[in-house]
Design a protein around this motif. Structure first.
Motif, mmCIF file in Angstrom:
data_model
loop_
_atom_site.group_PDB
_atom_site.id
_atom_site.type_symbol
_atom_site.label_atom_id
_atom_site.label_comp_id
_atom_site.label_asym_id
_atom_site.label_seq_id
_atom_site.Cartn_x
_atom_site.Cartn_y
_atom_site.Cartn_z
ATOM 1 N N UNK A 1 1.841 -11.198 -8.745
ATOM 2 C CA UNK A 1 1.867 -10.632 -10.097
ATOM 3 C C UNK A 1 1.372 -9.185 -10.089
ATOM 4 N N UNK A 2 0.379 -8.882 -9.262
ATOM 5 C CA UNK A 2 -0.131 -7.511 -9.167
ATOM 6 C C UNK A 2 0.964 -6.573 -8.650
ATOM 7 N N UNK A 3 1.647 -6.998 -7.591
ATOM 8 C CA UNK A 3 2.711 -6.173 -7.033
ATOM 9 C C UNK A 3 3.864 -6.003 -8.015
ATOM 10 N N UNK A 4 4.131 -7.029 -8.789
ATOM 11 C CA UNK A 4 5.204 -6.938 -9.784
ATOM 12 C C UNK A 4 4.885 -5.865 -10.824
ATOM 13 N N UNK A 5 3.619 -5.815 -11.267
ATOM 14 C CA UNK A 5 3.211 -4.780 -12.214
ATOM 15 C C UNK A 5 3.300 -3.401 -11.573
ATOM 16 N N UNK B 1 5.285 -2.419 -9.075
ATOM 17 C CA UNK B 1 6.690 -2.042 -8.918
ATOM 18 C C UNK B 1 7.293 -1.599 -10.241
ATOM 19 N N UNK B 2 6.851 -2.206 -11.337
ATOM 20 C CA UNK B 2 7.333 -1.790 -12.649
ATOM 21 C C UNK B 2 6.869 -0.376 -12.964
ATOM 22 N N UNK B 3 5.603 -0.065 -12.648
ATOM 23 C CA UNK B 3 5.087 1.287 -12.893
ATOM 24 C C UNK B 3 5.780 2.314 -12.012
ATOM 25 N N UNK B 4 6.229 1.898 -10.816
ATOM 26 C CA UNK B 4 6.895 2.813 -9.896
ATOM 27 C C UNK B 4 8.326 3.119 -10.315
ATOM 28 N N UNK B 5 8.863 2.385 -11.304
ATOM 29 C CA UNK B 5 10.233 2.600 -11.798
ATOM 30 C C UNK B 5 11.254 2.459 -10.670
ATOM 31 N N UNK C 1 13.649 -7.480 -6.966
ATOM 32 C CA UNK C 1 13.236 -8.524 -6.017
ATOM 33 C C UNK C 1 12.082 -9.342 -6.587
ATOM 34 N N UNK C 2 11.142 -8.659 -7.242
ATOM 35 C CA UNK C 2 10.006 -9.366 -7.834
ATOM 36 C C UNK C 2 10.463 -10.289 -8.963
ATOM 37 N N UNK C 3 11.386 -9.801 -9.781
ATOM 38 C CA UNK C 3 11.876 -10.612 -10.899
ATOM 39 C C UNK C 3 12.618 -11.843 -10.389
ATOM 40 N N UNK C 4 13.427 -11.673 -9.361
ATOM 41 C CA UNK C 4 14.141 -12.829 -8.798
ATOM 42 C C UNK C 4 13.159 -13.882 -8.304
#
Length: 739
Positions: free
Chosen positions: A469-473, A475-479, A486-489
């Motif tokens: 979950x931390x990495x997903x957040x 990656x979202x900030x990194x646009x 990949x995180x969403x899948x």
């Protein structure tokens, strides 16, 4: 046989030195405009004896330097070989050989060493330093924390270049105290109060600050960052010692941001008050005169940093001198740096080597960081195969490995030494992983480009929930839509577990599908409503989901009444200041989309009440809009959209500017987000004042309908342009396009 030099070789041999030698009469060069000419080169090498003497002298100096380096290496090697085999501390479990670093200041009365701590826990250990003959020397703990490098200072007044550091249980190993009066020692702590007007108030806040960020030896009082933690809202305390050869009057100056006090021998000398303009007083204007006797003096520098750029520095000069000079490393009493060399354990079977690590680099966005660290076992046993297992499930082989942590914090690892018979030797350790504080800029594109392939190959299915979950957040900030995709899948595959353990990941899934380049709004709406209906989701998370759903209903579907019902349920205290401002912005947007233009204007004006309107701020906002347009021209629609959102949140009146509206429309069209483009054009019609503005907005709306495949609405809007504004340029274009 002597090698003959050619003219070309002579020129290459001289190189840039020809310019420097022209200023030195000893070289025999002729001056022509301050430099040697090409024609001077042969004479320089063949006719003039002074150059030959200078060359021979340089050779002798090089030979002498080589001999000195060789002798120092032999001395270190001899010292290592001369180490007695006796174990001077029977209660110690480990021992390190500390060797003087080659480029350090020497002689010195104090030494400093920093080393990693696995396999033992430093907070439950004692550290004592002894000379090679077993005589104990004083030791001062600077920083001892589990999972972090230990930092010690010790007495080197005996002049020894090598020492033993013994490590053992705290209750059985005695430490000899030592108070170093050399170098500069820095400690930083978090700041919780900022209304400080005196040294006494600073000390009270300092004592109440709680756990320090870190403590270490630094070369001087000259910093623009917090070396041990975040570079905002922190306090620093420097203690340094310098020695004067004679009595005299000196002037001490400082430059700081935000607050600083300079004390000499416990007496306040200079004060930099909060609010003082850094750039107008950066040349030593804030200074004071002090009479100093011959001998050792202590300087103490107290610094408070709240926001923006951190600055802390001191300078001095003798009374009557022209310029101030920084109090450099050479001003303070020297501290010799030592490196850990040979390592051994009292029980040879207990540990095959010492584990060391370091933070290589990091990438931080929105207070979330991905960190790359390097691990190594020393000395390496060639008969063993090393296997590292990290607490995120990653397994890597090798004596030296690099690992990317997707979440900072105290992280665990296990190291196995496997021999040919697969007999395992195993030990475990803890590492405090954090952003590399020394990096002034939290984001570096070159580092991201280097790490991205590894992040794309990472097995997200094996990650713990916290890391995922931390990495997903992050990656979202990194646009980066590929990383986030990949995180969403993976999140969709984990959806059942995430509903219970990490419902915030479901909100991130919805935000991913609501992005301008995805615009899968039905999918996004489904995930937002799922979070709102979860019993396991905390109330602040549900309010964030309502905020996202309300924005979606407004800007993508153009449904102000339905959005109002959703946003009414949001409780502002559950939101951050930034999200509370966004909530008020959406309420003004709702009025505009509902056609209540007057109240919408008033709402946007109230939101902009605190916006700075000085010329510098206005120019900066114009530059932001130009940057968004440039990003759009390069096809960077995500970046362009982020800049426009930030611009409108900073000054909500930008939402009423037709030029900004047109730029936002083009961003939506380039990204294929036709729903948002339609709502934007339709809601902005009441803002147009002139016939030209209204006709152009109607033409833009007709164009959006045509792109959506709704030809009937496009023709209807084109007919409206022709009927209401028959002499406009938009009517001419509409007549030609929709005949």
């Amino acid at each position: 046989m002597r090698r003959r030099r050619s003219r070309k070789g002579l020129e290459q041999h001289s190189g840039a030195n020809g310019v420097q030698d022209a200023k030195n009469p000893e070289c025999g060069g002729r001056r022509r405009g301050g430099t040697l000419q090409a024609g001077d080169m042969p004479g320089l090498m063949t006719k003039h004896r002074p150059f030959k003497k200078r060359r021979d002298r340089a050779r002798r100096v090089s030979s002498a330097f080589f001999v000195i380096v060789l002798l120092s290496m032999l001395t270190a090697t001899t010292a290592a070989r001369a180490v007695p085999v006796t174990w001077s501390e029977p209660e110690a479990e480990f021992r390190l050989l500390l060797v003087l670093r080659g480029n350090t200041r020497w002689p010195a009365k104090a030494g400093f060493v920093s080393f990693c701590t696995s396999p033992y826990r430093p907070e439950t250990s004692a550290f004592t330093v002894r000379r090679l003959d077993g005589v104990p020397v004083g030791t001062r703990r600077l920083w001892v924390r589990d999972g972090e490098p230990v930092k010690l200072m010790f007495d080197t007044s005996s002049g020894e270049r090598s020492y033993y550091l013994y490590i053992g249980p705290k209750d059985r190993l005695e430490e000899k105290s030592f108070e170093p009066q050399s170098g500069v020692i820095l400690e930083t702590r978090p700041a919780h109060a900022f209304r400080i007007g005196s040294v006494d108030q600073f000390r009270k806040v300092w004592e109440a600050a709680g756990e320090p960020y870190g403590r270490s030896v630094v070369p001087k009082i000259f910093d623009g960052i917090n070396r041990f933690g975040p570079s905002t809202e922190f306090m620093s305390r420097y203690r340094g010692w310098f020695e004067l050869k004679e009595k005299g009057a000196y002037e001490i100056a400082t430059v700081a941001d935000d607050l600083a006090f300079v004390l000499i021998d416990g007496r306040t000398v200079v004060e930099w008050p909060r609010g003082k303009n850094l750039w107008r007083h950066r040349s030593g204007e804030v200074h004071a005169e002090v009479e100093l006797d011959k001998g050792v003096h202590e300087i103490e520098y107290l610094h408070l940093q709240q926001h923006h750029r951190s600055v802390a520095m001191t300078a001095w000069r003798k009374k009557g001198a022209d310029r101030f000079h920084l109090m450099q490393d050479g001003v303070y009493r020297p501290v010799a740096h030592f490196d850990p060399s040979a390592w051994m354990a009292a029980d040879p079977d207990r540990q095959p080597g010492l584990v060391t690590w370091r933070i290589v680099d990091s990438l931080e966005l929105d207070d979330r960081a991905v960190v790359r660290a390097e691990f190594r076992v020393r000395p390496e046993d060639e008969d063993l195969r090393y296997r590292w297992t990290f607490d995120d499930g990653t397994v890597v082989d090798g004596a030296a490995v690099t690992h990317i942590f997707l979440r900072p914090g105290r992280r665990r690892f296990r190291l196995q030494g496997l021999d040919g018979r697969w007999t395992e030797q195993e030990w475990k350790g803890t590492v405090r992983v954090h952003r590399r504080w020394e990096e002034r800029f939290r984001w570096n594109e070159e580092i991201f480009d280097a790490l991205r392939p590894h992040l794309m190959e990472r097995d997200l299915a094996s990650l713990p929930v916290e890391d995922f979950t931390y990495f997903m957040e992050w990656a979202s900030s990194a646009h980066d839509l590929e990383l986030l995709g990949r995180s969403v899948d993976e999140a969709r595959r984990r959806a059942d577990g995430l509903k219970r353990d990490a419902p915030e990941a479901l909100l991130r899934i919805g935000a991913y599908y609501a992005r301008a380049r995805k615009h899968e709004y039905e999918e996004a709406e489904q995930w937002f409503r799922t979070v709102i209906g979860l019993d396991s989701a905390p109330a602040p998370l549900k309010d964030r989901a309502r905020l996202e759903l309300g924005a979606l209903l407004l800007k993508a579907y153009g449904k102000p009444q339905e959005a109002q019902q959703v946003l009414k349920a949001v409780r502002p205290p559950h939101l951050s200041n930034r999200l509370q401002r966004r909530l008020r912005f959406l309420d003004a947007e709702r009025l505009l989309i509902a056609g209540d233009t007057g109240r919408a204007r008033e709402a946007f004006e109230r939101l902009a009440a605190g916006t700075r309107m000085d010329s510098r701020s206005v120019l900066r906002r114009r530059a932001t809009a130009q940057e968004a347009a440039a990003a759009l021209d390069e096809g960077l629609t995500e970046e362009a959209l982020d800049r426009m959102r930030g611009l409108m949140l900073e000054d909500p009146r930008e939402r009423l500017d037709l030029d900004r509206i047109d730029l936002l429309r083009r961003i939506y069209l380039r990204s294929g987000d036709l729903l948002r483009a339609r709502v934007l054009c339709a809601s902005s019609l009441p803002l147009a004042v002139s016939d030209r503005e209204r006709s152009e907005l109607l033409y833009a709306l007709a164009d959006v309908y045509d792109r959506m495949g709704r030809e009937d609405r496009a023709r209807e809007t084109a007919r409206r342009i022709i009927d209401e504004y028959p002499y406009s340029a938009a009517a001419s274009r509409a007549a030609g396009r929709w005949k």
